[in-house]
Write a protein that holds these residues in place. Structure first.
Motif, PDB file in Angstrom:
ATOM      1  N   GLU B 222      13.886 -13.766 -14.687  1.00  0.00           N
ATOM      2  CA  GLU B 222      12.691 -14.602 -14.784  1.00  0.00           C
ATOM      3  C   GLU B 222      11.741 -14.049 -15.853  1.00  0.00           C
ATOM      4  O   GLU B 222      11.168 -14.805 -16.630  1.00  0.00           O
ATOM      5  N   VAL B 223      11.609 -12.731 -15.901  1.00  0.00           N
ATOM      6  CA  VAL B 223      10.733 -12.140 -16.920  1.00  0.00           C
ATOM      7  C   VAL B 223      11.271 -12.460 -18.311  1.00  0.00           C
ATOM      8  O   VAL B 223      10.518 -12.829 -19.216  1.00  0.00           O
ATOM      9  N   PHE B 224      12.583 -12.367 -18.481  1.00  0.00           N
ATOM     10  CA  PHE B 224      13.168 -12.696 -19.784  1.00  0.00           C
ATOM     11  C   PHE B 224      12.884 -14.152 -20.144  1.00  0.00           C
ATOM     12  O   PHE B 224      12.578 -14.475 -21.293  1.00  0.00           O
ATOM     13  N   ILE B 225      12.994 -15.021 -19.137  1.00  0.00           N
ATOM     14  CA  ILE B 225      12.762 -16.434 -19.416  1.00  0.00           C
ATOM     15  C   ILE B 225      11.295 -16.678 -19.752  1.00  0.00           C
ATOM     16  O   ILE B 225      10.977 -17.429 -20.678  1.00  0.00           O
ATOM     17  N   GLN B 226      10.397 -15.997 -19.023  1.00  0.00           N
ATOM     18  CA  GLN B 226       8.973 -16.159 -19.318  1.00  0.00           C
ATOM     19  C   GLN B 226       8.643 -15.714 -20.737  1.00  0.00           C
ATOM     20  O   GLN B 226       7.727 -16.230 -21.359  1.00  0.00           O
ATOM     21  N   CYS B 227       9.424 -14.760 -21.222  1.00  0.00           N
ATOM     22  CA  CYS B 227       9.170 -14.235 -22.558  1.00  0.00           C
ATOM     23  C   CYS B 227       9.308 -15.330 -23.616  1.00  0.00           C
ATOM     24  O   CYS B 227       8.633 -15.308 -24.641  1.00  0.00           O
ATOM     25  N   GLU B 228      10.189 -16.290 -23.329  1.00  0.00           N
ATOM     26  CA  GLU B 228      10.343 -17.386 -24.287  1.00  0.00           C
ATOM     27  C   GLU B 228       9.117 -18.281 -24.307  1.00  0.00           C
ATOM     28  O   GLU B 228       8.878 -18.984 -25.276  1.00  0.00           O
ATOM     29  N   ARG B 229       8.405 -18.276 -23.205  1.00  0.00           N
ATOM     30  CA  ARG B 229       7.273 -19.200 -23.096  1.00  0.00           C
ATOM     31  C   ARG B 229       5.973 -18.556 -23.533  1.00  0.00           C
ATOM     32  O   ARG B 229       4.899 -19.068 -23.221  1.00  0.00           O
ATOM     33  N   VAL B 230       6.089 -17.421 -24.238  1.00  0.00           N
ATOM     34  CA  VAL B 230       4.879 -16.666 -24.550  1.00  0.00           C
ATOM     35  C   VAL B 230       3.792 -17.547 -25.138  1.00  0.00           C
ATOM     36  O   VAL B 230       2.654 -17.531 -24.695  1.00  0.00           O
ATOM     37  N   ARG B 231       4.151 -18.381 -26.100  1.00  0.00           N
ATOM     38  CA  ARG B 231       3.127 -19.197 -26.761  1.00  0.00           C
ATOM     39  C   ARG B 231       2.468 -20.131 -25.746  1.00  0.00           C
ATOM     40  O   ARG B 231       1.257 -20.238 -25.681  1.00  0.00           O
ATOM     41  N   GLN B 232       3.316 -20.746 -24.932  1.00  0.00           N
ATOM     42  CA  GLN B 232       2.793 -21.647 -23.902  1.00  0.00           C
ATOM     43  C   GLN B 232       1.845 -20.914 -22.957  1.00  0.00           C
ATOM     44  O   GLN B 232       0.807 -21.418 -22.592  1.00  0.00           O
ATOM     45  N   LEU B 233       2.249 -19.687 -22.579  1.00  0.00           N
ATOM     46  CA  LEU B 233       1.452 -18.927 -21.634  1.00  0.00           C
ATOM     47  C   LEU B 233       0.049 -18.717 -22.160  1.00  0.00           C
ATOM     48  O   LEU B 233      -0.921 -18.723 -21.411  1.00  0.00           O
TER      49      LEU B 233
ATOM     50  N   SER C  77      14.100 -22.640 -35.262  1.00  0.00           N
ATOM     51  CA  SER C  77      15.307 -21.840 -35.485  1.00  0.00           C
ATOM     52  C   SER C  77      15.599 -20.980 -34.249  1.00  0.00           C
ATOM     53  O   SER C  77      14.733 -20.757 -33.405  1.00  0.00           O
ATOM     54  N   PHE C  78      16.811 -20.487 -34.190  1.00  0.00           N
ATOM     55  CA  PHE C  78      17.258 -19.680 -33.051  1.00  0.00           C
ATOM     56  C   PHE C  78      16.325 -18.484 -32.827  1.00  0.00           C
ATOM     57  O   PHE C  78      15.919 -18.201 -31.715  1.00  0.00           O
ATOM     58  N   LEU C  79      15.972 -17.824 -33.921  1.00  0.00           N
ATOM     59  CA  LEU C  79      15.149 -16.620 -33.788  1.00  0.00           C
ATOM     60  C   LEU C  79      13.749 -16.953 -33.298  1.00  0.00           C
ATOM     61  O   LEU C  79      13.144 -16.188 -32.544  1.00  0.00           O
TER      62      LEU C  79
END
Lengths: 321, 518, 163
Positions: B222-233, C77-79
């Motif tokens: 879950e933490v890894f997934i949240q990392c993708e949403r950093v901008r949203q957060l 992009s992927f990155l």
């Protein structure tokens, strides 16, 4: 040349002086001890009972860390990697240094460890359910002989001394019985209570409550001497077998630990198990027998049982190394 | 029956003292804090405080541990609700509905629902423990390996309701299940004491620890997934984006009536499953969730914040807490890790739990029962309610960039203190990455976890049954109970699949919740 | 998710099944003397489900051919999407694998601020405070409980100072 000799002599003298100094000072910081089992079992409670007395003797805290897994091998392999400076030792049950290294490949060699001392040994009882038709081990054996392959007994795991001892008996008498491994002694006792297996060989603690409330019938003591819990039950030796089941708790240091540290911990253990409190708790509440062995005796006992248990492992086809 | 009341009265006299009540409050607080920190289990806290009970009074020590146990059983749902990271494995099922609900701003409602469901489930189970423990324990004993194997198979079919609707999702769900079963194979084969998939690491001999596996798959991923949403957060900045909706009294009453059936069903189901060794709270929570979903009408909102989806698993997993003590007090057999710790606590006090203790010193056992009943109420009002108030306040201006790394550190501490083995930290990382990959690619985690927990029990009991039966399958059809359970398992499997197949056409509401899909 | 990706995953799982069948089971199960029945059963199940999954993915590809590709348009992009996560994973991996040598306090002291910056912390000093305070709190709690976290140089120093 002369200077070198002087220097060497000096070094030696200093070194010799340093050794007793280590003995006098040791320990100067807390000692860490691994417990090879999960918290809350007989062994764990015993070790925690004697720890305060060891601390009293050593004058420094003893930190107990539970490292369960692989029948104690995880704790010993961690110990094997630890600094041999005398500040890390591990408790170990006898199988971890006798049978388990013969059953699977491990990262340590049990011959290398420094054996400190053994404070106690366990006791074992062979039970059937209270309503079972057998009142003696002979009757049970006779039944098993008439019904080859139909009598099963519970053990806390394959290759445990509980299993090997019954396997020895079965071999000796030419019986065909099925060993059923359960996850620990309590589950093996439960299987007898539920009637799923006919008998079990268990360490005392797991069976105390069920036995006292009359749900189990002891047929034989598998350990060397009669025990206070079941004073009327004869031992295997009294029945004429030249055998008893033996497993003890001991303490070991990593290979290469100085003798001074070993001696000190040995004395601390000796001090702890000579306390009346400890003896009372061990015998009346934990149902284990205080039986102090010093480092040398413990090592000899280990070597002796390495062969005895190894031989039985070979008979049952579990010996691999 | 009369005896029980006399014993209870004596137990009350023996146990009811301000000191023991204080022990409950302290214990419950420890349990709530440990349970609420992702990765740190209440059981871990119990193990760590166990050595200190040497110097304590017997009932004080046991009340302390009991409180910690109960507090932890509830508190896992707090972080599950607020950030979709279950604080404890048993709250994984709760997150399925409580997280969507709190996302809508109804955090207070979700948290309170979980709390009251816990209290109700816990209380029903406490009463069952007091009044029906001996007969229930006898029944549990009579279930042999064949019956347990059949029962586990039946429980596994509850997984089916957790699968998605499209054919693609169903196959993926089955792959998740199989992978869970495979992961559980790692370690020593108990039936022959030989290794499987150990790759020479003795640290793997005892298998992948189940707590580690669940924290890795649910929290770390879950933490890894949240990392993708950093901008949203950053846009959301805490929960400022969603306005908190207050929870009114009429609404509480409405929810109570709406969930009543599920609460009662889950409490009894949880108590029954809890009395059987090995099944545990996590599985029970999922089974209760599955049952609630199975019995709901077509137009339900499960997976999108249905109150029943919170009430059912929470009542179930809290019911396990008390009933897993049944084998301990009546037979002296610890049925769960927490029960094993309690066993140790009794032993430290010089008592061996079991039928003998019940006869020799009933006041201790019944005193414990009285405290157990009190724990749920005292804990809920004096500890849990203030705690969730504080947590909600804190969370409102939470800095996620500091929070998630902190969560990771907590998980690592929790995983390490389970067995103090650095190898487990590496395993934790590897499984966390695996969980992340699975979730990113639409393989749902709950079926994996359920299979991982139940697989070994199923294998072990099947093989034990075969061993005792001399290798023939006879045991499975000569035992009536096993036979009935097997038929039920097959029937429920067929029924669930048939319902799925029909639901797939009408695109019903039985979808896997978004958070578990990604 | 695109059917093509699904197909690739299914084929990946099938490849794993083959590896399991040809290498893992013989070398890690059979060679140790364990029964291979159950591992083979599971491997067979996995292969069966993966095959069904692959077929379903192919069916989906047939149903909705190429058309979808047009909608993609301007994709990040992927990155851009996964860069941060991969970085976080790498740092986490280093942290956990190094902990045996560095001990808990030192490695966590470095990890926490780094992870916080990866999570886009806008404050400069807060992550450092977190990195300093949190490991010390855990150290204190475990010390009070007579227990240990992974030992390293900082732990040795603290133990030297405090004992």
């Amino acid at each position: 040349m002369r200077k070198t000799i002087v220097a060497l002599t000096l070094c030696l003298a200093l070194g010799l002086a340093a050794l007793p100094a280590m003995a006098a000072d040791y320990p100067t910081k807390p000692v860490t001890a691994f417990v090879p089992l999960a918290a809350g079992g007989t062994t764990d409670v015993f070790v925690r009972t004697i720890a305060p007395y060891m601390e009293q003797y050593l004058g420094k805290p003893v930190t107990l860390i539970n490292k369960a897994g692989s029948g104690g091998a995880v704790a010993l392999s961690a110990l094997n990697k630890a600094d041999p400076d005398g500040y890390t030792f591990s408790w170990a049950n006898l199988p971890t240094v006798t049978t388990i290294p013969q059953m699977r490949k491990l990262t340590y060699n049990p011959d290398d460890f420094v054996y400190i001392a053994s404070p106690m040994h366990y006791d074992y009882i062979f039970y059937v359910r209270n309503d079972a038709p057998w009142d003696s081990l002979d009757a049970f054996i006779a039944y098993a002989r008439e019904n080859p392959g139909r009598v099963s007994y519970g053990t806390p795991g394959l290759g445990t001394t509980n299993h090997l001892a019954v396997a020895w008996l079965a071999n000796k008498e030419g019986l065909k019985m099925v060993p059923v491994p359960f996850k620990g002694n309590p589950k093996s006792v439960a299987a007898v209570l539920g009637g799923h297996v006919q008998a079990c060989n268990t360490s005392t603690t797991a069976s105390v409550s069920s036995y006292k409330s009359g749900k189990l019938k002891p047929l034989a003591i598998f350990s060397a001497k009669r025990i206070p819990l079941t004073p009327d039950t004869p031992t295997l030796q009294e029945m004429g077998y030249d055998f008893f089941q033996y497993s003890c708790l001991g303490a070991v240091f990593p290979p290469g630990t100085p003798e001074a540290a070993r001696k000190k911990i040995e004395e601390a253990i000796r001090f702890a198990v000579s306390q009346p409190d400890v003896i009372k708790k061990a015998e009346e509440e934990l149902y284990v027998s205080i039986d102090f062995l010093d480092g040398k005796a413990y090592r000899e006992r280990r070597d002796q049982y390495y062969k005895i248990w190894g031989g039985i492992l070979e008979e049952v086809g579990l010996k691999k190394f | 029956m009369g005896d029980i009341f006399i014993n209870l009265w004596q137990g009350t006299i023996y146990a009811f003292s301000p000191i023991n009540l204080l022990a409950i409050v302290i214990g419950y607080a420890i349990g709530v804090i440990a349970g609420a920190i992702p990765g740190v289990m209440a059981v871990t806290a119990m193990v760590l405080i166990l050595p200190f009970t040497f110097t304590l009074e017997p009932l004080f020590a046991i009340a302390l541990l009991m409180g910690a146990y109960k507090g932890g059983a509830y508190a896992g749902s707090i972080t599950a609700t607020l950030v979709n990271i279950p604080g404890t494995p048993e709250a994984a099922a709760t997150a399925l509905d409580s997280y969507p609900m709190s996302q809508r701003g109804e955090q207070q409602r979700a948290l309170e629902l979980a709390l009251w469901a816990s209290v109700i489930g816990g209380t029903i189970s406490n009463l069952l423990l007091i009044f029906t423990a001996p007969p229930l324990a006898e029944v549990a004993l009579l279930l042999g390996p064949a019956e347990i194997a059949a029962l586990i198979l039946f429980s596994l079919t509850a997984v089916i309701t957790l699968l998605g609707d499209s054919l693609l999702d169903i196959w993926k769900g089955f792959i998740s299940i199989t992978l869970g079963l495979m992961l559980a194979v790692i370690g020593l084969d108990n039936m022959s004491a030989t290794r499987r998939y150990v790759f020479g690491f003795e640290d793997l001999d005892s298998g992948v620890p189940f707590v580690l596996c669940i924290i890795a798959l649910l929290a770390l991923s879950e933490v890894f997934i949240q990392c993708e949403r950093v901008r949203q957060l950053h846009i959301e900045q805490g929960f400022k984006g969603v306005k908190p909706i207050p929870y009114t009294w009429p609404q509480r009453w409405k929810d109570f009536k709406f969930c009543l059936k599920d609460l009662i069903r889950s409490s009894f189901l949880g108590s029954l499953l809890g009395a059987l060794p090995g099944i545990g709270a996590t599985t029970t929570a999922f089974v209760c969730y599955g049952e609630a979903r199975r019995s709901a009408k077509k137009d339900n909102r499960f997976g999108q914040g249905d109150p029943r989806g919170i009430a059912a698993p929470e009542a179930g997993n809290n019911a396990v807490a008390a009933s897993s003590l049944i084998p301990l007090v009546t037979l002296g057999i610890p049925g769960s890790v927490a029960a094993a710790v309690m066993y140790g606590a009794f032993m430290i006090q010089g008592m061996i739990p079991g039928p003998m203790l019940m006869q020799e010193r009933p006041e201790v056992i019944y005193g414990l029962f009285v405290l157990l009943v009190l724990t749920d109420f005292i804990g809920a009002f004096m500890v849990a309610l203030p705690f969730i108030y504080v947590v909600r306040r804190l969370l409102r201006r939470l800095d996620f960039s500091l929070f998630f790394p902190g969560v990771m550190a907590c998980c690592v501490v929790g995983v390490y203190s389970e067995e103090f083995n650095v190898f487990h930290l590496r395993l934790f990382f590897i499984l966390g990455v695996l969980g992340y990959l699975m979730r990113k690619n639409g393989f749902s985690i709950p079926p994996f976890i359920l299979a991982f927990i139940l697989g070994p029990i199923l294998e072990r009991n099947t093989r034990t049954a075969l061993l005792i039966g001399g290798g023939s399958l006879e045991v499975f059809y000569t035992s009536k109970v096993a036979m009935i359970l097997l038929i039920l398992a097959v029937a429920s499997l067929v029924w669930a699949l048939w319902r799925k197949a029909r639901g797939a056409e009408s695109a019903g509401g039985l979808a896997v919740p978004e958070e578990f899909k990604h | 998710m695109k059917p093509r990706k699904e197909l690739a995953i299914a084929l990946g799982i099938l490849a794993f099944c083959a590896l399991n069948l040809l290498y893992f089971i013989p070398a890690q199960v059979a060679a140790e003397g364990s029964s291979t029945t159950y591992p083979h059963l599971l491997n067979g199940m996995l292969a069966f489900f993966a095959l069904a999954y692959a077929l379903e993915a192919v069916r989906q590809m047939w149903k909705s051919p190429a058309g979808e590709r047009a909608e993609a348009g301007e994709k990040p992009s992927f990155l851009d999407v996964y860069g941060r996560t991969l970085l976080l994973m790498a740092v986490t991996g280093v942290w956990l694998f190094a902990m045996e040598a560095t001990g808990f306090i030192l490695s966590t002291f470095i990890f926490l601020p780094v992870a916080a910056y990866i999570f886009g912390s806008r404050s400069r000093w807060k992550p450092l405070v977190l990195g300093l305070v949190m490991p010390l709190i855990f150290y204190g709690v475990f010390r009070a409980l007579h227990s240990q976290l992974p030992q390293g140089p900082v732990e040795a120093l603290l133990s030297h100072l405090l004992d």
